[in-house]
Write an enzyme that holds these catalytic residues in place. Structure first.
Site, PDB file in Angstrom:
ATOM      1  N   ARG A  87       0.857  -1.184   0.000  1.00 41.77           N
ATOM      2  CA  ARG A  87       0.000   0.000   0.000  1.00 41.77           C
ATOM      3  C   ARG A  87       0.898   1.240   0.000  1.00 41.77           C
ATOM      4  O   ARG A  87       1.964   1.244   0.633  1.00 41.77           O
ATOM      5  CB  ARG A  87      -0.934   0.004   1.206  1.00 41.77           C
ATOM      6  N   HIS A 125     -12.519  -2.399  -2.700  1.00 39.25           N
ATOM      7  CA  HIS A 125     -13.558  -1.438  -3.077  1.00 39.25           C
ATOM      8  C   HIS A 125     -13.886  -1.561  -4.568  1.00 39.25           C
ATOM      9  O   HIS A 125     -15.056  -1.654  -4.956  1.00 39.25           O
ATOM     10  CB  HIS A 125     -13.094  -0.006  -2.790  1.00 39.25           C
ATOM     11  N   ARG A 174      -9.728   5.795  -3.901  1.00 40.75           N
ATOM     12  CA  ARG A 174      -8.805   4.911  -3.190  1.00 40.75           C
ATOM     13  C   ARG A 174      -7.356   5.346  -3.408  1.00 40.75           C
ATOM     14  O   ARG A 174      -6.520   5.234  -2.510  1.00 40.75           O
ATOM     15  CB  ARG A 174      -8.983   3.468  -3.678  1.00 40.75           C
ATOM     16  N   HIS A 180      -4.366   2.664  -2.104  1.00 32.96           N
ATOM     17  CA  HIS A 180      -4.064   1.765  -3.218  1.00 32.96           C
ATOM     18  C   HIS A 180      -3.239   2.467  -4.282  1.00 32.96           C
ATOM     19  O   HIS A 180      -3.308   3.692  -4.440  1.00 32.96           O
ATOM     20  CB  HIS A 180      -5.345   1.251  -3.871  1.00 32.96           C
TER      21      HIS A 180
END
Length: 357
Positions: A87, A125, A174, A180
């Site tokens: 991440r 997501h 995101r 992300h």
């Protein structure tokens, strides 16, 4: 080979970090919009809102949504463990890229939604949103006759353009919060879409309670097998949790409900509850009758309300084993309640309006 792959990923991550910095700088004033998008399209709402809402209005659409949600969540966890995706908010501190080049560590902003604890690839997501909304849009386009062979329907084309735009916005949200990298969002979209396609005929398949229990056991066993395999080859399956705790700007930003085991208890519990719900006498009676729109709306409100109340339930985290068992039980109860209990209650309240097909 491993060194080449690592080098290629570092280049991809480094370029993506520049894109994140640019996105955060350009849209800093619109940060609340990105927070809202990330919240509205959180995978938990596929369980707590979209499933009960659409199941109440149209059980064939709702059942398909529940299936794609569970399968997408399971596959997302398996892929996260297998792909070992970083991440952005922790990668910039762990990588040696900036030390080798002498470049200052990028100033990526963290927000209260940033510090998810699972591995980053693919984006949950993007994956769940792609799967659930494909089912919703495809089902209603077919239901209202907008999808026909050998025809070019402008409404259908417009709907799918909106779908793609929605996925792009979810992905951007995101990326903006540094949860992300861009490629992780694209991968999530593609896999989510494939899950929805693969389960397109799920309503035509007869699945009894025993088979639901077997599927639940299979999902649990596959996830635990992946966990054991990673441990056996010397990889800590929970490596991402320690990274999140180490590099999150504020301890209260760390979200335990994004950990791999919590996700596992959610989708396994939901599938288990679905098995008893869809094979209950209450559901068989409700689904075989013609239910007025008023009753269906009441079911939707009550089901979503029950799920909303469940968010207020918090289990003690001093015993994590008990915490996960309680999470499994809660999700099983929620699935059974929205499928069997709420429709039965509404049917008993309005017996004269419940007509046989």
């Amino acid at each position: 080979m491993a060194a080449v792959l690592t080098g290629a990923m570092d280049i991809l991550y480094e370029n993506s970090v520049s894109a994140i910095e640019g996105l955060q700088a350009r849209f800093h004033q619109q940060s609340d919009v990105f927070f809202m998008v990330s919240n509205v399209f959180d995978p938990r709402y596929a369980f707590l809102f979209y499933s009960p809402f659409f199941l109440s209005l149209d059980w064939t659409v709702g059942k398909k949504i529940m299936w794609v949600t569970v399968v997408a969540e399971w596959l997302n966890q398996m892929l996260k463990w297998a792909l070992h995706g970083e991440r952005p908010y922790w990668w910039i501190h762990e990588t040696q890229v900036y030390n080798k080049t002498g470049v200052t560590t990028p100033d990526i902003q963290q927000y209260f939604m940033t510090c998810e604890t699972g591995p980053g690839s693919p984006s949950g997501h993007s994956m769940v949103t792609a799967a659930v909304f494909y089912v919703i849009l495809d089902s209603y386009l077919k239901k209202f006759g907008f999808v026909k062979k050998n025809s070019t329907n402008l409404i259908a084309k417009f709907v799918w353009l909106v779908y793609l735009a929605m996925l792009a916005i979810v992905g951007a949200s995101r990326i903006f919060i540094a949860a992300h990298f861009p490629h992780q969002c694209f991968l999530g979209m593609a896999v989510g879409w494939l899950v929805a396609l693969g389960l397109d005929d799920i309503n035509q398949k007869k699945t009894n309670t025993l088979r639901y229990c077997a599927i639940t056991a299979g999902m649990l066993a596959s996830a635990l097998s992946m966990y054991s395999f990673l441990k056996a080859i010397g990889v800590d399956p929970m490596w991402s949790v320690s990274r999140a705790i180490k590099w999150c700007a504020k301890p209260e930003y760390v979200h335990l409900d994004t950990s791999p085991f919590f996700s596992m208890m959610r989708y396994c519990g939901f599938m288990f509850g679905m098995g008893f719900g869809f094979n209950s006498e209450s559901f068989r009676r409700f689904s075989s009758n013609k239910v007025p729109l008023t009753m269906r709306i009441i079911c939707a409100v009550l089901s979503v309300g029950v799920c909303k109340v469940s968010e207020k339930i918090s289990f003690p985290k001093d015993n994590m084993t008990l915490f996960y068992i309680e999470s499994f039980a809660l999700n099983a109860v929620l699935a059974y309640a929205m499928i069997a209990v709420v429709p039965n209650v509404v049917s008993n309240l309005f017996p004269s309006k419940h007509k046989k097909n």
